[in-house]
Each structure stands twice: as C-alpha cells, then as structure tokens.
Write a protein that holds these residues in place. Structure first.
Motif, PDB file in Angstrom:
ATOM      1  N   VAL A 156       0.813  -1.226   0.000  1.00 19.43           N
ATOM      2  CA  VAL A 156       0.000   0.000   0.000  1.00 19.43           C
ATOM      3  C   VAL A 156       0.843   1.271   0.000  1.00 19.43           C
ATOM      4  O   VAL A 156       0.346   2.352  -0.328  1.00 19.43           O
ATOM      5  N   MET A 159       0.596   3.422  -3.031  1.00 17.42           N
ATOM      6  CA  MET A 159      -0.738   3.900  -3.378  1.00 17.42           C
ATOM      7  C   MET A 159      -0.996   5.225  -2.656  1.00 17.42           C
ATOM      8  O   MET A 159      -1.503   5.258  -1.532  1.00 17.42           O
ATOM      9  N   ASN A 161      -3.112   7.814  -2.943  1.00 14.74           N
ATOM     10  CA  ASN A 161      -4.467   8.213  -2.541  1.00 14.74           C
ATOM     11  C   ASN A 161      -4.963   7.385  -1.364  1.00 14.74           C
ATOM     12  O   ASN A 161      -5.593   7.902  -0.441  1.00 14.74           O
ATOM     13  N   TYR A 162      -4.672   6.101  -1.406  1.00 16.64           N
ATOM     14  CA  TYR A 162      -5.025   5.209  -0.305  1.00 16.64           C
ATOM     15  C   TYR A 162      -4.354   5.659   0.989  1.00 16.64           C
ATOM     16  O   TYR A 162      -4.999   5.826   2.030  1.00 16.64           O
ATOM     17  N   LEU A 188      -7.698  -4.721   0.256  1.00 14.12           N
ATOM     18  CA  LEU A 188      -7.786  -3.268   0.287  1.00 14.12           C
ATOM     19  C   LEU A 188      -9.241  -2.928   0.610  1.00 14.12           C
ATOM     20  O   LEU A 188     -10.114  -3.091  -0.241  1.00 14.12           O
ATOM     21  N   GLY A 381     -13.810  -5.268   0.294  1.00 14.64           N
ATOM     22  CA  GLY A 381     -12.639  -4.724  -0.374  1.00 14.64           C
ATOM     23  C   GLY A 381     -12.119  -5.574  -1.513  1.00 14.64           C
ATOM     24  O   GLY A 381     -12.810  -6.459  -2.019  1.00 14.64           O
ATOM     25  N   ASP A 405      -5.425   2.432  -7.184  1.00 17.79           N
ATOM     26  CA  ASP A 405      -5.381   3.563  -6.261  1.00 17.79           C
ATOM     27  C   ASP A 405      -6.143   4.763  -6.816  1.00 17.79           C
ATOM     28  O   ASP A 405      -6.874   5.445  -6.089  1.00 17.79           O
ATOM     29  N   TRP A 408     -10.273   3.508  -7.433  1.00 19.55           N
ATOM     30  CA  TRP A 408     -11.057   3.196  -6.245  1.00 19.55           C
ATOM     31  C   TRP A 408     -10.848   4.169  -5.083  1.00 19.55           C
ATOM     32  O   TRP A 408     -11.704   4.261  -4.222  1.00 19.55           O
ATOM     33  N   TYR A 409      -9.730   4.894  -5.062  1.00 26.99           N
ATOM     34  CA  TYR A 409      -9.418   5.677  -3.865  1.00 26.99           C
ATOM     35  C   TYR A 409      -9.207   7.170  -4.076  1.00 26.99           C
ATOM     36  O   TYR A 409      -9.151   7.918  -3.112  1.00 26.99           O
ATOM     37  N   SER A 410      -9.085   7.619  -5.322  1.00 28.70           N
ATOM     38  CA  SER A 410      -8.951   9.063  -5.537  1.00 28.70           C
ATOM     39  C   SER A 410     -10.332   9.702  -5.616  1.00 28.70           C
ATOM     40  O   SER A 410     -11.327   9.047  -5.938  1.00 28.70           O
ATOM     41  N   TYR A 465     -16.333   2.198  -3.322  1.00 25.51           N
ATOM     42  CA  TYR A 465     -15.686   1.822  -2.078  1.00 25.51           C
ATOM     43  C   TYR A 465     -15.330   3.052  -1.262  1.00 25.51           C
ATOM     44  O   TYR A 465     -14.394   3.774  -1.581  1.00 25.51           O
TER      45      TYR A 465
END
Length: 566
Positions: A156, A159, A161-162, A188, A381, A405, A408-410, A465
């Motif tokens: 991680v 990544m 943004n995560y 994740l 996840g 990343d 899903w996370y930005s 997510y």
C-alpha cells in the motif's frame, strides 16, 4: 485501550507512512519525489507530486495524489466481476469507455452472477485461476494461508491516494481489525470517514400514516424510546387496525436480530460471529450468548411473537413474501436500508397508489446502550491475486496498484464510478452533485426514463468503495439524508473493540469449537424467540449446553491470546 505489541511492530512499516510512496523494498527505487528539490524536470513531466520512480528512468505512466492515472500504452487487467441482477452487465456501458478514456486501462472481466460470486470466487482462487483483481470481498480469511492472494499491506505504500486517506482520517486502528496473525492484511478495504458511510445501517421503515392515525407519533418518540416503549407503540397500532400480525420481516430475521442484539451488546443474526464481546470495565472478553443481556434480548424478541405483533414466518420466509405483505398493506413495518427505501416506495405506488401511504425510517430503540447499528469505517474490499505479481513482475504489479489507487481511492475515481461523466450524466456546482433529470438512481429523480446503474454502469457496487462524508451523503435522497441526520443526532458511535489476532494453529483449534457452538446458539435463539422452548424453564439447560460445547474453553483461549498481545 492498550496497543498490541505484535501488531504495532509488524504494521509500523505498512501503516505509518507518509502520504506519498517512498520507494520499493530496500529503497532501491530512488527518492520520494514529493520533495521538489530532488525532482528532475523530466520526472515532473512524467510523474506527479507523490511519485517514487527510479531516478535513472521514467515510468510509462502518470499517477499520484489527486492526479489521473494514465498508461502510455493500452493495458488490460483481469478482474472478477460480481454481476448484479438489478443492473446486469452490458458491454457498451459508458462506465467502461470512461475508465479507458482517462486511464488507457481496460478490463478482462470474469463475469459471475452475484448469487454465486463467493462460491465461484473461492473455487477459482483455490484452483489458481483467479483474475488479478478480486473485488467485492467481505471475508478474506480463507485465502490467507494458501498464498494465492498477496499480503497487500506490504504494497500500500505505493498507493498515494489510499495512504492519504489512511493518514487524513486516522484509519490505522480500523485497519488493525483486518490484520491477520502474520501482522499483515490481505484486502484493500473500502474506507469511510465516518461509520455512517459504510452503507451497513439497517433500520425499520414504518407506515407513518397508520401510526399517526393510531396516535403513535414516531418522530417524537424515537429520540429516546426503548424497546419496551416501542412494543407498547406497536400494541397500540395493532389494536387500532383490529388486531393481527402487523410485522413480518425480511432477510430471514438476520438483519433484525443484528440491530436488536447490538442494542444489548449481543452479537446476533448476521453479526453473531463467534459470540464474543469485549468488556472495557474488566478489559476482558466474554461469551455474550450466555449473558443476561442475551436472555433479555431473546425475551424481548419472543414477546413480539407471543403478542401476535410479529409473524414467526419472519425467520423462514423469502424476502419477496415479506415485501408483498408490506406492499399490500397487510403489514405496517419492515426491515430496510438505504438501498431498499426507494424500492419500497416504487412498489407501493403500484399497489396502494402514490399519496395513499407515508413511509418513515425510524431510529432504532435503545436497549442497554445508545449506540448506532455499526461502528466500522471499513467495508468489503479488493484482494490481489499472487499471480499478478508472478506474471506482471514487481514493476508491473505496482503500476496496476497505482491504477487501482486512482480508480477506487482518488476523489476523481470516486466521482467517476459513482456519478459518471460530468456534463453527460451529472453536474456539480458549488460542491453539490446533481444527476441529470432524465436519469434516476436510488431515490434521485424517481420516475426518470433511464437508470444510472442499469443504463450506464455507474453507481456500481463493484467500484463504489468508501470515501468522505461528502461522498457518503452525495447520492442520498432528501429523506435518507434526513434519516441519517436524526440517527447521528440521537445515537452515539461505539468505540472499536481491541484487536485479538490468532495464529494459524490457534485459529484452527478455535474454529473447531466455534462452528458447533455457534450453530447451536443460532438454533437455540430461534427456538427461544418462536416459543419452541421456554426461556425461563429452559435457560439453565441452554447455558449448560453451551458449556458442553466448550464455550468456556473458547473464552479462556480468547483472553489468553488477548492478554499475551497487550
């Protein structure tokens, strides 16, 4: 609450990092280019703030915090896809082209019907035939020891943004709840700023028009009512309509047992787990299913059945049966969540007629505590198959993780998979999202000709997510926003329990106890509630049977492990 030495030591490298990535293992990939003085001009062109590429080479993609991932060359990643029957997969969804236009990435999908997803996912993983990306994973435990999925906490750090979300919203303690005995975690998770964003809040929706006519003002009562007061209110409604069953619930009672049980500190229904509960006063764990709280809980549930308020078929019937009773006005309350409320309205417009009913999502009554239904900020996840590392290599895997990343996370990725393409499916002005009027989604623009998920593929559970409170509330209809406002005002969020991590041998031994023990508890719970056994007469027998199923041995092992990790 004391931190566990084992966990904190093993997680230090993976979970207490800077927002940006800082190089591959052994720092052989160079310096952190978030430090502008260490960046060269060509690095600034190729990689954004937050990148960590080798000093001596340029990457073939751009990525970074608040930056769109884009591969210089087209690339395809394999992914398992849980195909939802409410919005079945379409090859020409705008979702797919929108992702590719921005990132130059496409998917090779293994389409699996949602109802079969967990079983087929297990078969494919165990056979070594898993796709690289394995989303919609709720419990990864079965795949940890076989080596088929990566310990993703080792990766991680690549990544940004995560990691930014972890640091910004202090997710470290939350992530410890999914750590395994090796000090790593294997999926994740979706991460939310607050528990109310997890989408797991279950409640009851009532026919407010009938309750009002019966003299029961739920809006005035719900702030502080307890279950006995709720029972009295239902009796009043039952009498008003002339007797008979007014409550026949769905999900075979598992959601109902969950939400009622948690108000008494009793794991039940969907969240029965191993039946263990933490007592902060003694800093120890106990088997909640033989506690006085459990006895109070099943006594209450039994009272609903004995009075004729609740249908005993609640615990055996299919959802459609419970729904149809509610849609036709035979029953007056039903289990609900954020995704079901608009469905109820749509169906009741057909059966009863718009304007002939009023639905209201109630704040669940109190038991012995004032807590909300959930305190978790994590949801299902993504697992990453080990074959992704084997076939892509370390650099290729990191590239794929940076794509994940972003998507899903930005913030950009979250907006894309939730709302679609700005100007095409939605607009955003002064921070307010607005779905185009011809498109509907979970209560927004009801009656519109097109659906965001069915016709475009956006608002898709495979990709949605976690996020901030803004993300959590942006897609809620006005009545759901109002419900969550009341919920957060009237009820508290329970502190997280401390983490207890068992090694493989311990877990195997405890599973041998847990499986028959919890199977017995589930069966006995329903027998108590439905009146097949008498709670007062048969209570001691029940406790003795739990002891015979090694409940005390389980408690002892649990506390020994817990104490060893303080």
């Amino acid at each position: 609450m004391k931190l566990k030495k084992v966990i904190s030591t093993l997680l230090l490298a993976a979970m207490v990092l800077s927002v940006v990535a800082c190089g591959k293992k052994g720092d052989d990939k160079g310096t952190n280019t978030n430090n502008a003085e260490k960046q060269t001009s060509d690095k600034q062109e190729t990689n954004t703030e937050g990148s960590d590429a080798k000093e001596e080479e340029k990457l073939d993609y751009t990525y970074g915090l608040n930056t769109t991932f884009h591969s210089d060359e087209p690339i395809t990643y394999s992914m398992m896809y849980s195909d939802h029957e409410a919005y079945p997969y379409k090859e020409d969804w705008r979702l797919w082209s929108a992702i590719t236009e921005r990132s130059n990435v496409s998917f090779d999908l293994n389409l699996i019907a949602r109802a079969d997803y967990d079983d087929k996912k297990s078969l494919l993983i165990n056979a070594g035939e898993a796709s690289y990306i394995i989303p919609k994973t709720y419990d990864e435990s079965a795949f940890v020891t076989g080596g088929a999925v990566l310990p993703i906490s080792d990766w991680v750090q690549y990544m940004p943004n995560y990691m930014n979300f972890v640091e910004t919203y202090h997710m470290e303690d939350d992530l410890k709840t999914i750590v395994k005995s090796d000090g790593k975690y294997y999926k994740l998770p979706g991460m939310w700023e607050a528990p109310a964003g997890t989408g797991s809040e279950y409640t009851l929706v009532v026919r407010k028009d009938i309750f009002d006519a019966a003299g029961v003002d739920v809006t005035a009562l719900e702030k502080d009512w307890n279950w006995d007061e709720f029972y009295d209110a239902l009796l009043k409604v039952q009498q008003y309509v002339g007797g008979g069953v007014i409550w026949s619930d769905r999900w075979k009672g598992d959601a109902l047992l969950r939400i009622v049980g948690q108000t008494y500190d009793v794991p039940a229904g969907w969240t029965v787990g191993d039946g263990m509960q933490y007592d902060p006063a003694s800093d120890s764990w106990y088997f909640a299913e033989t506690s006085e709280d459990y006895k109070t809980f099943v006594t209450l549930m039994s009272k609903f059945i004995k009075s004729g308020i609740m249908d005993s078929e609640t615990f055996t019937q299919e959802d459609t049966v419970a729904e149809n009773k509610f849609y036709t006005g035979k029953t007056l309350l039903l289990g609900s969540n954020r995704s079901m409320l608009q469905t109820y309205k749509d169906k009741m417009n057909e059966t009863l007629g718009e304007g002939n009913y009023e639905l209201y999502s109630i704040v669940i009554p109190k038991g012995k505590n004032n807590y909300q239904d959930t305190n978790s900020r994590l949801e299902n996840g993504i697992m990453i198959a080990t074959k992704a590392l084997d076939e892509l290599g370390e650099d290729g895997l990191i590239k794929m993780l940076r794509f994940i990343d972003w998507l899903w996370y930005s913030d950009e990725g979250k907006d894309l998979v939730r709302w679609g393409v700005e100007g095409e499916t939605y607009t955003k002005e002064n921070g307010v999202y607005k779905l185009n009027p011809e498109i509907t989604y979970v209560g927004l623009n009801p009656g519109a000709s097109k659906a965001l998920n069915v016709d475009y593929g956006f608002g898709n559970g495979v990709f949605m997510y976690g996020g901030t409170q803004e993300h959590a509330t942006s897609m809620l209809s006005d009545d759901l926003k109002e419900f969550f406002g009341r919920l957060n005002s009237y009820r508290d969020i329970k502190p997280l329990n401390p983490t207890v991590v068992f090694d493989e041998d311990q877990q195997e031994e405890m599973n041998l106890i847990k499986t028959p023990l919890i199977d017995y508890v589930k069966s006995a719970t329903l027998q108590f509630i439905t009146g097949q056994t008498d709670i007062e007469k048969d209570w001691d027998k029940y406790v003795a049977a739990c002891e015979a199923n090694n409940a005390q041995r389980y408690v002892t092992m649990y506390n020994e492990t817990y104490n060893s990790q303080k």
